[in-house]
Structures are given as structure tokens and as C-alpha cells.
Design a protein around this motif. Structure first.
Motif, PDB file in Angstrom:
ATOM      1  N   GLN A 117       0.796  -1.223   0.000  1.00  0.00           N
ATOM      2  CA  GLN A 117       0.000   0.000   0.000  1.00  0.00           C
ATOM      3  C   GLN A 117       0.833   1.280   0.000  1.00  0.00           C
ATOM      4  O   GLN A 117       0.479   2.263  -0.644  1.00  0.00           O
ATOM      5  CB  GLN A 117      -0.950  -0.014   1.192  1.00  0.00           C
ATOM      6  CG  GLN A 117      -2.143   0.885   1.033  1.00  0.00           C
ATOM      7  CD  GLN A 117      -3.192   0.590   2.078  1.00  0.00           C
ATOM      8  OE1 GLN A 117      -3.049   0.965   3.240  1.00  0.00           O
ATOM      9  NE2 GLN A 117      -4.261  -0.090   1.677  1.00  0.00           N
ATOM     10  N   PHE A 118       1.946   1.287   0.713  1.00  0.00           N
ATOM     11  CA  PHE A 118       2.937   2.363   0.674  1.00  0.00           C
ATOM     12  C   PHE A 118       4.313   1.705   0.714  1.00  0.00           C
ATOM     13  O   PHE A 118       4.496   0.691   1.373  1.00  0.00           O
ATOM     14  CB  PHE A 118       2.795   3.315   1.865  1.00  0.00           C
ATOM     15  CG  PHE A 118       1.571   4.187   1.808  1.00  0.00           C
ATOM     16  CD1 PHE A 118       1.631   5.457   1.251  1.00  0.00           C
ATOM     17  CD2 PHE A 118       0.363   3.743   2.311  1.00  0.00           C
ATOM     18  CE1 PHE A 118       0.506   6.262   1.198  1.00  0.00           C
ATOM     19  CE2 PHE A 118      -0.773   4.533   2.269  1.00  0.00           C
ATOM     20  CZ  PHE A 118      -0.703   5.807   1.703  1.00  0.00           C
ATOM     21  N   ASP A 136       6.772   2.466   2.315  1.00  0.00           N
ATOM     22  CA  ASP A 136       7.228   2.418   3.702  1.00  0.00           C
ATOM     23  C   ASP A 136       6.897   1.088   4.371  1.00  0.00           C
ATOM     24  O   ASP A 136       7.527   0.706   5.362  1.00  0.00           O
ATOM     25  CB  ASP A 136       6.562   3.533   4.515  1.00  0.00           C
ATOM     26  CG  ASP A 136       6.623   4.878   3.824  1.00  0.00           C
ATOM     27  OD1 ASP A 136       6.111   4.990   2.700  1.00  0.00           O
ATOM     28  OD2 ASP A 136       7.160   5.831   4.411  1.00  0.00           O
ATOM     29  N   TYR A 137       5.898   0.367   3.832  1.00  0.00           N
ATOM     30  CA  TYR A 137       5.462  -0.893   4.442  1.00  0.00           C
ATOM     31  C   TYR A 137       6.140  -2.110   3.814  1.00  0.00           C
ATOM     32  O   TYR A 137       5.794  -3.249   4.144  1.00  0.00           O
ATOM     33  CB  TYR A 137       3.946  -1.068   4.280  1.00  0.00           C
ATOM     34  CG  TYR A 137       3.099   0.045   4.838  1.00  0.00           C
ATOM     35  CD1 TYR A 137       3.600   0.951   5.780  1.00  0.00           C
ATOM     36  CD2 TYR A 137       1.783   0.205   4.413  1.00  0.00           C
ATOM     37  CE1 TYR A 137       2.813   1.970   6.277  1.00  0.00           C
ATOM     38  CE2 TYR A 137       0.983   1.219   4.916  1.00  0.00           C
ATOM     39  CZ  TYR A 137       1.502   2.099   5.835  1.00  0.00           C
ATOM     40  OH  TYR A 137       0.718   3.110   6.317  1.00  0.00           O
ATOM     41  N   SER A 173       4.096  -0.364  -5.696  1.00  0.00           N
ATOM     42  CA  SER A 173       4.003   0.370  -4.431  1.00  0.00           C
ATOM     43  C   SER A 173       4.138   1.875  -4.659  1.00  0.00           C
ATOM     44  O   SER A 173       5.076   2.310  -5.338  1.00  0.00           O
ATOM     45  CB  SER A 173       5.090  -0.097  -3.455  1.00  0.00           C
ATOM     46  OG  SER A 173       4.839   0.416  -2.167  1.00  0.00           O
ATOM     47  N   TYR A 230       5.401   5.451  -3.804  1.00  0.00           N
ATOM     48  CA  TYR A 230       6.596   5.809  -3.050  1.00  0.00           C
ATOM     49  C   TYR A 230       6.840   7.305  -3.120  1.00  0.00           C
ATOM     50  O   TYR A 230       6.272   8.023  -3.951  1.00  0.00           O
ATOM     51  CB  TYR A 230       7.798   5.015  -3.562  1.00  0.00           C
ATOM     52  CG  TYR A 230       8.745   5.756  -4.475  1.00  0.00           C
ATOM     53  CD1 TYR A 230      10.057   5.999  -4.084  1.00  0.00           C
ATOM     54  CD2 TYR A 230       8.331   6.232  -5.715  1.00  0.00           C
ATOM     55  CE1 TYR A 230      10.931   6.682  -4.910  1.00  0.00           C
ATOM     56  CE2 TYR A 230       9.194   6.908  -6.541  1.00  0.00           C
ATOM     57  CZ  TYR A 230      10.505   7.135  -6.140  1.00  0.00           C
ATOM     58  OH  TYR A 230      11.354   7.823  -6.951  1.00  0.00           O
ATOM     59  N   GLY A 286       1.988  12.868   3.830  1.00  0.00           N
ATOM     60  CA  GLY A 286       1.769  11.538   4.379  1.00  0.00           C
ATOM     61  C   GLY A 286       2.532  11.243   5.649  1.00  0.00           C
ATOM     62  O   GLY A 286       2.317  10.206   6.274  1.00  0.00           O
ATOM     63  N   THR A 326       5.792   7.770   7.849  1.00  0.00           N
ATOM     64  CA  THR A 326       5.576   6.367   7.495  1.00  0.00           C
ATOM     65  C   THR A 326       4.745   6.197   6.230  1.00  0.00           C
ATOM     66  O   THR A 326       4.219   5.111   5.970  1.00  0.00           O
ATOM     67  CB  THR A 326       4.900   5.618   8.659  1.00  0.00           C
ATOM     68  OG1 THR A 326       3.666   6.274   8.989  1.00  0.00           O
ATOM     69  CG2 THR A 326       5.793   5.586   9.871  1.00  0.00           C
ATOM     70  N   HIS A 327       4.634   7.251   5.424  1.00  0.00           N
ATOM     71  CA  HIS A 327       3.916   7.151   4.152  1.00  0.00           C
ATOM     72  C   HIS A 327       4.643   7.918   3.043  1.00  0.00           C
ATOM     73  O   HIS A 327       4.026   8.293   2.047  1.00  0.00           O
ATOM     74  CB  HIS A 327       2.491   7.705   4.283  1.00  0.00           C
ATOM     75  CG  HIS A 327       1.638   6.983   5.267  1.00  0.00           C
ATOM     76  ND1 HIS A 327       1.724   7.199   6.627  1.00  0.00           N
ATOM     77  CD2 HIS A 327       0.688   6.026   5.090  1.00  0.00           C
ATOM     78  CE1 HIS A 327       0.849   6.415   7.247  1.00  0.00           C
ATOM     79  NE2 HIS A 327       0.221   5.696   6.339  1.00  0.00           N
ATOM     80  N   SER A 328       5.951   8.150   3.203  1.00  0.00           N
ATOM     81  CA  SER A 328       6.616   9.078   2.290  1.00  0.00           C
ATOM     82  C   SER A 328       8.036   8.667   1.913  1.00  0.00           C
ATOM     83  O   SER A 328       8.752   9.455   1.303  1.00  0.00           O
ATOM     84  CB  SER A 328       6.665  10.473   2.932  1.00  0.00           C
ATOM     85  OG  SER A 328       5.394  10.908   3.361  1.00  0.00           O
ATOM     86  N   LYS A 363       3.961   9.126  -5.908  1.00  0.00           N
ATOM     87  CA  LYS A 363       2.622   9.573  -5.534  1.00  0.00           C
ATOM     88  C   LYS A 363       2.327  10.997  -6.005  1.00  0.00           C
ATOM     89  O   LYS A 363       1.193  11.335  -6.311  1.00  0.00           O
ATOM     90  CB  LYS A 363       2.453   9.488  -4.009  1.00  0.00           C
ATOM     91  CG  LYS A 363       2.517   8.081  -3.467  1.00  0.00           C
ATOM     92  CD  LYS A 363       2.071   8.013  -2.019  1.00  0.00           C
ATOM     93  CE  LYS A 363       3.012   8.688  -1.062  1.00  0.00           C
ATOM     94  NZ  LYS A 363       4.319   7.975  -0.969  1.00  0.00           N
ATOM     95  N   HIS A 416       8.978  15.283   8.407  1.00  0.00           N
ATOM     96  CA  HIS A 416       7.630  15.651   7.991  1.00  0.00           C
ATOM     97  C   HIS A 416       7.387  17.153   8.106  1.00  0.00           C
ATOM     98  O   HIS A 416       6.780  17.766   7.225  1.00  0.00           O
ATOM     99  CB  HIS A 416       6.604  14.890   8.833  1.00  0.00           C
ATOM    100  CG  HIS A 416       5.193  15.143   8.418  1.00  0.00           C
ATOM    101  ND1 HIS A 416       4.154  15.262   9.306  1.00  0.00           N
ATOM    102  CD2 HIS A 416       4.635  15.323   7.187  1.00  0.00           C
ATOM    103  CE1 HIS A 416       3.024  15.502   8.661  1.00  0.00           C
ATOM    104  NE2 HIS A 416       3.287  15.524   7.382  1.00  0.00           N
TER     105      HIS A 416
END
Length: 337
Positions: free
Chosen positions: A82-83, A85-86, A117, A119, A125, A128-130, A174, A314
Motif C-alpha cells: 500500500q505504501f 514504507d510498508y 508500491s 513511493y 503523508g 511512514t507514508h513518504s 505519488k 515531515h
């Protein structure tokens, strides 16, 4: 031809792949009924059924492990993390299983899997989403790494990845999902808004892996870029008036070294730009290759313009990103030597 943004082009690629090959299966978190958190798989489960497009539990290691098994069995799974980061919980499956399958079995089995994914940053985000982890995986022999910069390439490269017999990581910027963002600004200008779409063929076509594209011809300096940074580089050249040649790498592994050599030998100067952190980023490999193959043509040291060596900041996201101003300064340094 049809007008598509990158999300629509990616969706179209999977639609074409599912229609052409019964071995293609798509699964991941929320990709089925919901159509993906960014809507990349929207409508595919309804069209092809829940046996070919389905949801998976929140277990990235399990998703990739199942894909590896399906690939060895003869399927062509396309899974979504999903991202980016995961992706780390799946690192062992990617590195120790998928990447080595062809070698450890002497070619008896292989791993024709594609791992998509989103990225990079730019959508607020957070940490943890970037992230941009491409440098980690380009180090792994046996994995291919693809990062498109526009809808046409995204569809053609994704179809090439799905049809490839080796495991491919397909990282999707993204910030480019809804169209090229305004690269002239170091800060966002409604990055979530839709921008003018690109013309993309509706049917099947391939953009070969391992072939770079010249995004802008020039003679003063070569800029090596991929993904979002291609648009930053184009803006930097326009804003600064520097006659830069911008090479869109498109795939990092396999890398189009011949295109890099041809450009740098023409300009005599090189700047590398990427969003990921500087130390051990893919730009270091690019700089080393340019030095090895173009040493006698270089008129100045190779410059790198990158993110900071820090956990994703962030609160300072848009200061962290390499922007057109920083890139223009690097280009001027190489030219003025």
C-alpha cells in the motif's frame, strides 16, 4: 489513444494484463472491493471477479510470500504494497526468495512477480507514508527496479514488468498520480488536484525495461533523474535558462548505461538528482559509473542533489525535497568550473 493520468494508466495496464493472460492475478490490501487506497485497481474486481482480484490481510511478508509461491507454480501475480514504507516486512521474501529463485534452482523455477508500491513524499503523508527505499533494493542482485515519470511510460513499463520472468519492484511516485505537479515551485501547489492528462494508448504496448529516455536535449550539462525528479529537472532547466540535457532513467535495474555514457560524453558534465537520502542513495552508484566510464570527458566533478541524511522530516518536507533552485545551483557549479 485516451487522456489518462498516471493512476488511470496504471489501472489500464492491469486491465489489459488481466484480459490478455489468465495467469495474471492481482491482490493486496484493499485492492479488491475498495479499488485501492489511490484507486489504482478501481473496477478490476467487478470486471474480473474475486478469484483474480482480491484483498489480502495486513501482512506484507505474507503477500509477497504467496506471490513467490504462485509465481513458481506458473502464475503471474501483481501485488500491491500500500505504501513503499510498508515493504520492509516483505524484504526477506523479496531478497532471499524472489530474487534468488532462478539462480538457486538452476533455472528450474523462477519468480515472475510484480510488486507495485506508491513511493516518495509530497502528499503530507508523514514519516511512514513518504519514504523512497529504491536504493535498498537496487543493491539486490536478481531484482529489477522501475520508476516511471509519466502516464505513457507507467502503463508500458508496468505491462513489461508483468510479462517479465523476473521479480520487478514497480515504484509509483505519488506526487505524479494525478498528473505532473508544478515543478517550478519548491513548495506544493495543490499536489492533490488533477492536472492535464497525457495521451496513452488504450490497448497493449510495451516500454522496454532498461531503456532510458531523453526528456530534454541539451549541451551544457547532463542531469540524471527518475520519477518526480524528472519534472523538477525540467523546471530547473527552464527557470535557470541552462541548456541541460535531462535523461529520464525509467528503470534503475536494468540501467541504460549506454544512454548515460552518450549524454555525459556529449556535455562533459553531470548532475544526479533523487528524492531519497544522499548516503548510499542510487545517485552514488550513478556518480561512480559516470566516473568509471566518462572520466576523460568530464570537465567537472559529478554533483548530487538529494534528500537529507535524516529520518523523513515531515515538518520540513518541502525543504527536504530537491527542488529546481537547488538543482540549478548544482548545474551552475559544474558549468563554472
Amino acid at each position: 489513444m485516451a487522456a489518462m493520468n498516471m493512476i488511470e494508466a496504471i489501472n489500464s495496464a492491469m486491465d489489459v494484463a488481466l484480459e490478455r493472460d489468465r495467469a495474471v492475478t492481482i491482490f493486496g490490501q484493499d485492492v479488491g472491493y475498495f479499488g485501492g487506497v489511490f484507486r489504482a485497481t478501481d473496477g478490476l474486481q467487478k470486471k474480473y471477479g474475486a478469484s483474480r482480484v482480491f484483498d489480502a490481510p495486513i501482512t506484507e511478508g505474507g503477500i509477497v510470500a504467496v506471490a513467490v509461491g504462485m509465481g513458481a507454480y506458473g502464475k503471474r501475480p501483481v501485488v500491491e504494497i500500500q505504501f513503499a514504507d510498508y515493504i520492509y516486512p516483505a524484504a526477506d521474501q523479496l531478497i532471499s526468495e524472489a530474487a534468488r529463485m532462478r539462480y538457486r534452482t538452476g533455472g528450474e523455477w523462477w519468480s515472475p512477480i510484480t510488486v507495485r508500491s506508491p513511493y516518495g513524499g509530497g502528499i503530507y503523508g508523514g514519516q511512514t507514508h513518504s519514504q523512497s527505499p529504491e536504493g535498498i533494493f537496487t543493491h539486490v542482485a536478481g531484482l529489477k527496479t522501475v520508476i516511471p515519470s509519466n502516464p505513457y511510460d507507467a502503463k508500458g513499463l508496468l505491462l513489461a514488468a508483468i510479462e517479465d520472468d523476473d521479480p520487478v519492484l514497480f515504484f509509483e511516485p505519488k506526487r505524479l498520480y494525478n498528473g505532473p505537479f508544478d515543478g517550478h515551485h519548491d513548495r506544493p501547489v495543490r499536489p492533490w488536484a488533477k492536472h492535464p492528462a497525457s495521451e496513452v494508448p488504450e490497448g497493449h504496448y510495451i516500454v522496454p525495461l532498461g531503456k532510458a529516455a531523453v526528456a530534454r536535449e541539451g549541451t551544457a550539462v547532463t542531469v540524471l533523474a527518475y520519477g518526480t525528479m524528472v519534472h523538477v529537472a525540467l523546471a530547473a532547466a527552464e527557470d535557470s535558462g541552462i541548456d541541460a540535457e535531462i535523461l529520464d532513467l525509467r528503470t534503475l535495474v536494468p540501467l541504460d548505461l549506454e544512454a548515460i555514457k552518450a549524454s555525459v560524453q556529449k556535455t562533459g558534465r553531470c548532475v544526479v538528482i533523487h528524492e531519497a537520502t544522499r548516503t548510499c542513495g542510487f545517485g552514488a552508484e550513478l556518480a561512480a559509473l559516470v566516473q568509471e566510464h566518462c572520466f576523460f570527458e568530464l570537465e567537472a566533478p559529478v554533483e548530487r542533489v538529494t534528500g537529507w541524511d535524516t529520518p523523513y522530516p515531515h515538518a520540513f518536507e518541502w525543504e527536504y525535497f530537491p527542488g529546481p533552485k537547488r538543482l540549478a545551483e548544482a548545474m551552475r557549479r559544474t558549468i563554472e568550473i
